[in-house]
Design a protein around this motif. Structure first.
Motif, PDB file in Angstrom:
ATOM      1  N   PHE A   1      -0.983   7.701  -2.351  1.00  0.00           N
ATOM      2  CA  PHE A   1      -1.210   8.154  -3.849  1.00  0.00           C
ATOM      3  C   PHE A   1      -0.932   9.534  -3.756  1.00  0.00           C
TER       4      PHE A   1
ATOM      5  N   PRO B   1       1.349   3.313  -8.997  1.00  0.00           N
ATOM      6  CA  PRO B   1       0.250   4.373  -9.115  1.00  0.00           C
ATOM      7  C   PRO B   1       1.092   5.856  -9.001  1.00  0.00           C
TER       8      PRO B   1
ATOM      9  N   THR C   1       2.238  -2.626 -11.002  1.00  0.00           N
ATOM     10  CA  THR C   1       1.329  -1.183 -11.055  1.00  0.00           C
ATOM     11  C   THR C   1       2.405  -0.055 -10.336  1.00  0.00           C
TER      12      THR C   1
ATOM     13  N   THR D   1      -1.257  13.076  -8.455  1.00  0.00           N
ATOM     14  CA  THR D   1      -2.684  13.366  -9.072  1.00  0.00           C
ATOM     15  C   THR D   1      -2.727  14.404 -10.261  1.00  0.00           C
TER      16      THR D   1
ATOM     17  N   THR E   1      -4.944   8.947   0.479  1.00  0.00           N
ATOM     18  CA  THR E   1      -5.485   8.094  -0.409  1.00  0.00           C
ATOM     19  C   THR E   1      -4.433   7.279  -0.504  1.00  0.00           C
ATOM     20  N   TYR E   2      -4.714   5.631  -0.388  1.00  0.00           N
ATOM     21  CA  TYR E   2      -3.506   4.608  -0.761  1.00  0.00           C
ATOM     22  C   TYR E   2      -4.035   3.810  -2.102  1.00  0.00           C
ATOM     23  N   LYS E   3      -2.977   3.533  -2.764  1.00  0.00           N
ATOM     24  CA  LYS E   3      -3.127   2.372  -3.962  1.00  0.00           C
ATOM     25  C   LYS E   3      -2.212   1.542  -3.665  1.00  0.00           C
ATOM     26  N   ASP E   4      -2.374   0.229  -4.555  1.00  0.00           N
ATOM     27  CA  ASP E   4      -1.354  -0.584  -4.520  1.00  0.00           C
ATOM     28  C   ASP E   4      -0.248  -0.500  -5.547  1.00  0.00           C
ATOM     29  N   LYS E   5       0.907  -0.782  -4.861  1.00  0.00           N
ATOM     30  CA  LYS E   5       2.133  -0.683  -5.741  1.00  0.00           C
ATOM     31  C   LYS E   5       2.393  -2.353  -5.784  1.00  0.00           C
TER      32      LYS E   5
ATOM     33  N   ALA F   1      -8.571  11.074  -4.798  1.00  0.00           N
ATOM     34  CA  ALA F   1      -7.493  11.646  -4.115  1.00  0.00           C
ATOM     35  C   ALA F   1      -7.066  12.898  -3.883  1.00  0.00           C
TER      36      ALA F   1
ATOM     37  N   LYS G   1       0.866  -1.244   0.067  1.00  0.00           N
ATOM     38  CA  LYS G   1       0.016   0.156  -0.011  1.00  0.00           C
ATOM     39  C   LYS G   1       0.736   1.170  -0.059  1.00  0.00           C
TER      40      LYS G   1
END
Length: 143
Positions: free
Chosen positions: A83, A120, A118, A86, A103-107, A93, A80
């Motif tokens: 992010f 982000p 991925t 933007t 905001t968290y995104k998966d790496k 986000a 996680k």
């Protein structure tokens, strides 16, 4: 046993070949020599490594596991990450950032060959060809 050697013992020959080709040089010299000694003990020469990679037997897997698109290993690391990039999109986000939230995104990164599946925040270096492709697609999208 060192952490690197412990990790290497969990790899099959095909994964080890991909590790040797794509990720070995990302380690410090001392660790690289430890990896090379382990490869020699497993009888993986440069020609055998290239042969295993060209055979690419794992590409035939058809399961629901997340697999690397380069080496087809399922030894994937999901992290996680906050992010922060933007600039190209206005989404939740940005609104969260204004409100002081994160905001968290998966790496997603392959542990075997090091490929980022991925990214982000676009942290990984973009190749020249990807830069050209991104420029062309951006140009076409504005027409």
């Amino acid at each position: 046993m060192s952490r690197v050697k412990d990790f290497l013992t969990k790899l099959d020959d095909y994964e080890l070949a991909n590790f040797a080709k794509f990720k070995r040089l990302s380690y410090m010299k001392e660790t690289q020599s430890e990896i090379e000694n382990y490869l020699a003990a497993r009888h993986l020469t440069e020609s055998r490594i290239n042969q295993l990679i060209s055979e690419n037997k794992k590409r035939k897997f058809n399961d629901n596991n997340i697999r690397c698109s380069r080496c087809y290993s399922n030894k994937i690391r999901v992290e996680k990450t906050e992010f922060t990039n933007t600039t190209d999109e206005f989404d939740v986000a940005v609104l969260d950032g204004i409100a002081g939230k994160s905001t968290y995104k998966d790496k997603i990164i392959c542990n075997v060959c090091g490929l980022w599946l991925t990214d982000p925040n676009n942290e990984k270096e973009i190749t020249t060809w990807n830069s050209i492709w991104n420029f062309i697609t951006d140009l076409l999208s504005r027409i």
